[in-house]
Structures are given as C-alpha cells and as structure tokens.
Design a protein around this motif. Structure first.
Motif, mmCIF file in Angstrom:
data_model
loop_
_atom_site.group_PDB
_atom_site.id
_atom_site.type_symbol
_atom_site.label_atom_id
_atom_site.label_comp_id
_atom_site.label_asym_id
_atom_site.label_seq_id
_atom_site.Cartn_x
_atom_site.Cartn_y
_atom_site.Cartn_z
ATOM 1 N N ARG A 1 -55.052 17.818 9.886
ATOM 2 C CA ARG A 1 -56.186 16.916 9.707
ATOM 3 C C ARG A 1 -56.288 15.962 10.893
ATOM 4 N NH1 ARG A 1 -55.353 15.589 4.501
ATOM 5 N NH2 ARG A 1 -56.733 17.190 3.750
ATOM 6 N N PRO B 1 -58.567 33.317 5.163
ATOM 7 C CA PRO B 1 -57.289 32.974 4.538
ATOM 8 C C PRO B 1 -56.940 33.804 3.311
ATOM 9 C CG PRO B 1 -58.928 31.362 3.924
ATOM 10 C CD PRO B 1 -59.588 32.303 4.878
ATOM 11 N N HIS B 2 -57.843 34.667 2.896
ATOM 12 C CA HIS B 2 -57.610 35.337 1.635
ATOM 13 C C HIS B 2 -56.917 36.675 1.757
ATOM 14 C CE1 HIS B 2 -60.079 32.365 -0.389
ATOM 15 N NE2 HIS B 2 -60.933 32.477 0.592
ATOM 16 N N LEU C 1 -61.700 26.303 11.213
ATOM 17 C CA LEU C 1 -61.188 27.507 10.575
ATOM 18 C C LEU C 1 -59.677 27.418 10.407
ATOM 19 C CD1 LEU C 1 -63.330 30.210 12.401
ATOM 20 C CD2 LEU C 1 -63.520 29.491 10.017
ATOM 21 N N PHE D 1 -58.072 24.695 10.015
ATOM 22 C CA PHE D 1 -57.845 23.758 8.918
ATOM 23 C C PHE D 1 -57.967 24.467 7.569
ATOM 24 C CE2 PHE D 1 -57.335 19.618 7.200
ATOM 25 C CZ PHE D 1 -58.105 19.559 6.078
ATOM 26 N N ARG D 2 -58.894 25.366 7.461
ATOM 27 C CA ARG D 2 -59.034 26.148 6.235
ATOM 28 C C ARG D 2 -57.769 26.940 5.953
ATOM 29 N NH1 ARG D 2 -64.787 29.316 6.084
ATOM 30 N NH2 ARG D 2 -66.164 27.520 5.856
ATOM 31 N N LEU D 3 -57.291 27.595 6.992
ATOM 32 C CA LEU D 3 -56.067 28.371 6.834
ATOM 33 C C LEU D 3 -54.897 27.482 6.417
ATOM 34 C CD1 LEU D 3 -56.014 30.938 9.782
ATOM 35 C CD2 LEU D 3 -55.922 31.446 7.353
ATOM 36 N N ARG E 1 -54.937 24.613 4.900
ATOM 37 C CA ARG E 1 -55.059 24.113 3.537
ATOM 38 C C ARG E 1 -54.740 25.202 2.527
ATOM 39 N NH1 ARG E 1 -59.980 20.285 2.108
ATOM 40 N NH2 ARG E 1 -61.184 22.004 2.935
ATOM 41 N N LYS E 2 -55.214 26.390 2.836
ATOM 42 C CA LYS E 2 -54.914 27.495 1.950
ATOM 43 C C LYS E 2 -53.420 27.793 1.927
ATOM 44 C CE LYS E 2 -56.279 30.691 -0.871
ATOM 45 N NZ LYS E 2 -56.852 30.330 -2.177
ATOM 46 N N GLU F 1 -51.684 25.232 -0.154
ATOM 47 C CA GLU F 1 -51.864 25.494 -1.580
ATOM 48 C C GLU F 1 -50.989 26.642 -2.033
ATOM 49 O OE1 GLU F 1 -55.984 26.168 -2.070
ATOM 50 O OE2 GLU F 1 -56.565 24.074 -1.775
ATOM 51 N N GLU G 1 -47.739 26.490 -4.699
ATOM 52 C CA GLU G 1 -47.758 27.291 -5.913
ATOM 53 C C GLU G 1 -46.498 28.106 -6.053
ATOM 54 O OE1 GLU G 1 -51.269 29.588 -5.655
ATOM 55 O OE2 GLU G 1 -52.621 27.918 -6.011
#
Lengths: 193, 504
Positions: A32, A69-70, A178, A180-182, A184-185, A188, A192
């Motif tokens: 961030r 990221p999926h 992009l 940052f998306r990775l 954050r994913k 998460e 988990e």
C-alpha cells in the motif's frame, strides 16, 4: 528417527505458517505504501502533459493472466510479485531525466520498493521450505521479464523523453495496482490457511 | 477545436455506478447540450464517443458500462454545444483505481441484545463490477463512541451481490454509538465516508426476558399435572376407571422393600446360663437299701483341669414372660445325666438340682450347688433361679427363674431337641455321649438359653458329630477362661454372656 524428523517438520511448518501470516500482513501494508508513493509520482503529472503524450502511447502487453490472482498458488504469486517489483526497481533506478522533486520522491519510492522486496524474499524462503506450489514459477517470471523488456525498449526508442516517461509512469501505476490486487489476495489466502 | 473553459470534472462512483459529472466555472456561456468522448492510455486508440451521452442536456454521464477497466487510465473529453457550436471542451484523466473513490454504500444499524448489527447494502443491479473486482474494495466500518473511533474491517468473501451484515459487539451499555461506512480508497486522501448513523446502545437483560418465560413454563407444568391428577380422580370416583389393588406378582414391591431394606436379623437371643457342676459318683446299687447314699454320692464340685467346673443341670426351661402362675408349670425333674460324675470329663455338665432344694410349683429357686472357677456362661433365662445368687433368692415371684451355669462353649456343642414338652435340649460335646448333659427346654420361650431348640427338633448344627467342634484341648487353656466380659458373681462363678450366634 522418523518420528523425530516428522516432529521437526511439523514444527517448521507451524512456525512458518505463523511467520508467514505475519509477513503477509507486512507485505500488504508495505504494498500500500509503495502504491501511494507511485501515485504521488503520477499525480504530479499534469493532465495537459498527458493529453500531449496521447500520440506516444504504446501497448506494452501487460500479461493480464499473470496478474490474475485467481489462478495461481501462493508460491507462484510470490514469484510474480517479486519479479515485477524487482523490475520496477531496476527501471526507476536507471531513471536519470528527473527533476529535483521527482528525484526525491523517486528515491523515496525506491526505498519503499526495496523494503517490499525484502518482505517478499523472506516469504519466498519460507515457501521454499514447504517445497510446494513453486512449479511453473519460472515461466511466469519470464513473462514478466519480457513485459518489462518491452518497456525498456520503448524508453530507449523514445530516447527516454518526457512523454515516454509519462507513458511509462502511467503503465507502472497500472502495474502496481495489479500487484496490489495480487498482494491482497495473497494476504487473504495466507490468513485463511 | 477546443475551447478550454474552466470546467470542473468530477468522477464519482456511487452505488457502484461510474458517474462523470462536470461543472462550468464560468457561467457566462452555458452550453445547451453536451457530448462525452473518451480513450485509454494503455493502448493507442482513438477517442470514442459515449453513446448514451451524445447531445445530452444534463451535465453528467453514466459510464458504468463504459469505463470497466479499473486499472487503466481514462482520458475523457466533454464537448459543450450551443446552437451547434462548440462552446466548451475540457479533458480529464482518470486513473480509476485511485481517482474513483467508491461512494459509501447504504447501510442500516440495528440494536440487538448485546451488539449492534450493521447491514451494508450493495446495489443488486451492479453486474458491471465483477466479483473479483468487488472483493478488492475493502469496506470499513467506523465506530464512534465519544472521542474514540474504532475501525472495523469486515471480511467479505465470495461473490458480493447483495447485502452483508457485520456485528459489532463488546459495547459499553448506555453509550451513544455512531457508525460510518466507506470503501477504502487507494489514495488515503480521498476517503469518502458515509454520513454517521447513531444509536444509543441499551442492552436488554436476557434474564429479565427469560424469567417470565420460566415462570410461565413452571405454571403450565403445574396446571397440566393438576389437570391430569384431577381427571384421574374424577374418573375413579365416578367409576369409569378402577384402580387395581391386586397387582401382578411382578409388581409386588412389598418384597422389594424387603430386598432393598432387608430385615435385620433378629436380635440375638441371649441368655445367662450358669452351670453348676455337681460331681456325683456313679450310683451303684450295692443292694443296700440305705437312703443316705444319695447324699453321700454328692460330691463337691471339683475343678477340672481346664478351670471349669462340671455341673449337671436338669429341669425345665420356662418362658421368659412368665408369671407366677405360669411358672407353676415348670418343675424340676430328676437329672437325666447318664454320668455326671466322670472326673475326667472336661466338658461342663449341667447341674442337677438338689433334691433338697425347693421345688416349687413355680420354678423357684433351684437346688443349685455351683462351684467352679472355670469360665461361666450366664444367660439370662427364665428357667431357674439360682439359689446361690442373692439377687435371685428373693425374686421368686418376680424373677424370671434363671439358670446360671458355667459352660466352656469352646468345648461343647449344643443342639436343640423336638418341640414338645418332653423335648430336651441336649448339651453335647464332641466327646462320648455319656458326658452329655441334657437340659429340658420349653420351646415356647421367647428368650431361650443358649441351648435353643429348633422347631423341627433338629439338632443344632454343631451337634453334628461330623461337625467341627472345638476340642476341649483346643479351647481350654491354662489361663483363666474369664474374659473382659466376664462378671464375677462370687462363689467362684464367672458368668459370661453368651452370644448364641456363636453357636449358630
């Protein structure tokens, strides 16, 4: 003997999971900060200058699938993140045509990048002990390298002009979000597991 | 042909709708209609017109379905026309990830017993934003209480297309809480908070709400029980149902009580028996009709080596609950000992009452001569009155007629005889039967001596010759047979309470 080794392996996995979880939080926070510094650099760009550089636009063919990221596991995501940030670091470290403001903010941007790289390397070392989901990382790294090679080639072809840099900054901001998306994913997923 | 008028372009994302609006700073020339164009920076594409924003009179345009790539930078151009002349043209660049702060979603707060529930409402018809995009929008809930602000980050997982709830607990009672919801912007300077919604948290005490329910439940149970019982009673009263008293044997719990609480064994019958040994020579008729032989034959009781004196005892044992009248039925009889004068016998003999002793119709004092140093056993009996006992000598009328004799129980076996008047209780020993003393006993006694006759007339178990009875030599010792429970009655007799249980 097997029992002893098993016990040690379990301890390492538990410890690494705990450390990994804490590291992931740091990685997310740090990313961030990296993005914020990058935005500062981008926000300095005037709209007029952006409008003037519309003719210098170029499609660098960002590997969208690589930053999706999926579809990747944790180890592969770490590899992608590390490679992209490393390339960005290398790109901005080589920047010379910057004014004073940009130079100071660019230096700050590089410091944040470096910190993020250290966090990622620590996570990669932990991930390497698990010896899992690191298969196929080299191919993804190669795709990222090719992408940044295209950026380098563009700058060189544009003689590192301001418009070229403007275009590149815009592209890097796009890339960082992009990332940052990775991140954050990844964070998460790490919390988990 | 662009006329750059001071124009303020504003891009907003409200309820997941991308809205680009514009405002002219100089209102001297107001366009009558507008057209919006756009392009992206990632590709060298030409400007494109927004189809829904061609010659519009409004000063905003919905770009939800147009600007979908949030990581790209969009370049927009608004062209204002007046009478088909371009009067205004302004451009703007928008990096959607940072420049599109999400407008805060709508939400509702509900006060529960111990927490506050925040229901965040997403637009149901926001399919333009894919779920993978949506999950990156971190929603934050701010909790304002007094001067403190606490931020909660609900974890949104899966596809968010509708509402989600977030529960805030650990609240301070009677405190005013204000809630604000916003999406986290990439640019921290561009936080767009929702207006605060406040609620006074007053937790309801569960116990109060549950107490009436508990009381009501108990009352209902009592009512049901009362109704059931009264119904059964009424039906029984009117004869509609009959309750059986003759339960099957399996339901006979009378015995169960016996099983659960077994009857205590009857109290041990105890009787004090004092054995007075009279050693008497075997009477041989020497064809001498002299009547003094009986007296001469009487020998003073001797002490055997075991410390016991031997006595012969005859007579009838009378019931304990005897009165003077009933005692009349008791009488002394002759000694039936076959051999009362065996000096070698160590077993006690039941003494023979003296002939010169009073033989009342009521069993008065028996003609006892008792002497012994051995262990005496005294059972409280109804039988004879010990003439040597001062206590009993004057208790002819009131005494129960006790027989007092010393018996080494370790050396004797006792058996009970038939249940009839002539029944005899035989005091037997493991030794030859001539040493057996016989004691008659009335089986109607409730308190018997240690010589108890069974109704069946069977011998007592230990009278079985095959039974292991203590040999005299095993039982006797050089020591006195007195024990701590012994009572010295004087005249060398030691009485001991006999526990009949020992003989059973």
């Amino acid at each position: 003997m097997i029992n002893k080794a098993f016990f040690e392996i379990v301890l390492v996995l538990l410890a690494s999971s705990t450390v990994c979880s804490q590291e992931l939080k740091l990685v997310l926070c740090q990313q961030r900060r990296v993005n914020q510094e990058s935005l500062k650099l981008l926000n300095k760009l005037q709209t007029s200058s952006i409008q003037q550089c519309l003719l210098h636009r170029k499609n660098f063919l960002l590997p969208q699938k690589s930053v999706n990221p999926h579809q990747y596991q944790k180890g592969q995501v770490l590899a992608i993140l590390h490679e992209m940030l490393q390339q960005i670091f290398n790109l901005f470290r080589a920047t010379s045509s910057l004014d004073g403001w940009e130079e100071s903010h660019t230096e700050k941007f590089l410091v944040e990048l470096l910190q993020q790289l250290e966090y990622l390397e620590a996570l990669m070392r932990l991930q390497a002990k698990k010896k899992s989901d690191t298969l196929g990382s080299e191919n993804l790294r190669l795709q990222v390298k090719m992408y940044f090679q295209r950026i380098h080639d563009y700058l060189e072809s544009q003689d590192y002009s301001s418009c070229a840099w403007t275009i590149v900054k815009v592209e890097i901001n796009r890339c960082l979000f992009l990332v940052f998306r990775l991140t954050r994913k990844l964070s998460e997923q790490g919390m988990e597991t | 042909l662009h006329i750059n008028l001071p124009t303020k372009l504003h891009y907003g994302f409200r309820n997941f709708q991308s809205i680009l609006s514009w405002e002219l700073k100089n209102r001297s020339i107001v366009p009558t209609h507008y057209t919006l164009w756009y392009t992206i920076m990632s590709k060298p594409e030409d400007m494109k017109v927004v189809k829904d924003c061609i010659n519009i009179t409004r000063s905003f345009c919905d770009l939800t379905d147009v600007w979908v790539n949030r990581t790209d930078m969009y370049i927009s151009q608004v062209v204002g026309y007046r009478e088909n002349a371009v009067v205004v043209s302004c451009m703007g660049s928008f990096f959607l990830e940072s420049d599109k702060p999400l407008d805060p979603p709508k939400f509702e707060i509900v006060d529960f017993t111990n927490n506050i529930s925040v229901n965040v409402k997403f637009r149901l018809d926001s399919p333009r934003i894919p779920s993978e995009e949506l999950q990156f929008y971190l929603a934050f809930i701010e909790e304002h209480a007094g001067n403190s602000v606490k931020r909660h980050q609900p974890q949104i997982t899966g596809n968010i297309t509708e509402n989600f709830n977030y529960v805030i607990d650990k609240l301070i009672p009677n405190t005013n809480y204000c809630i604000s919801v916003y999406f986290e912007p990439k640019d921290p300077r561009k936080i767009n908070r929702s207006p605060l919604k406040c609620i006074l948290f007053r937790p309801r005490r569960e116990s109060e709400s549950s107490e009436p329910a508990t009381i009501g439940g108990i009352l209902i149970l009592f009512l049901l029980a009362a109704v059931c019982i009264s119904t059964v009673m009424i039906l029984k009263r009117i004869g509609y149902i009959c309750l059986r008293n003759d339960f099957p044997e399996a339901l006979n719990f009378y015995k169960l009580s016996v099983w659960v609480f077994p009857e205590l064994p009857p109290l041990e019958k105890m009787a004090t028996v004092e054995v007075i040994h009279i050693t008497r020579k075997k009477k041989e008729w020497n064809y001498n009709y002299d009547d003094e032989s009986d007296i001469e034959n009487e020998v003073a009781p001797r002490v055997n080596s075991g410390g016991y004196t031997k006595h012969g005892l005859t007579g009838r044992l009378c019931p304990t609950s005897t009165t003077a009248a009933s005692l009349e039925d008791c009488s002394l009889e002759d000694c039936s000992l076959e051999d009362c004068s065996d000096p070698s016998a160590e077993e006690p003999y039941l003494p023979e009452p003296k002939r010169d002793a009073e033989t009342p119709a009521a069993p008065g004092p028996g003609p006892w001569q008792s002497e012994g140093t051995g262990g005496g056993y005294q059972t409280r009996g109804t039988l004879w009155q010990d003439p040597t006992s001062e206590e009993d000598s004057d208790s002819t009328e009131g005494s129960e007629g006790r027989i007092v004799f010393n018996v080494n129980l370790n050396s004797v076996c006792v058996r009970a005889l038939e249940d009839d008047k002539d029944s005899e209780v035989t005091l037997m020993s493991p030794s030859p039967p001539e040493e057996t003393a016989v004691l008659e006993e009335d089986l109607s006694e409730t308190e018997s001596s240690l010589l108890v006759a069974s109704e069946e007339g069977t011998q007592l178990p230990f009278t079985d010759p095959s039974m292991e009875c203590l040999r005299p030599q095993d039982a006797l010792s050089d020591k006195s047979d007195t024990s701590e429970s012994d009572v010295d009655m004087g005249d060398g007799y030691i009485v001991r309470q006999v526990n009949l249980k020992n003989f059973n």
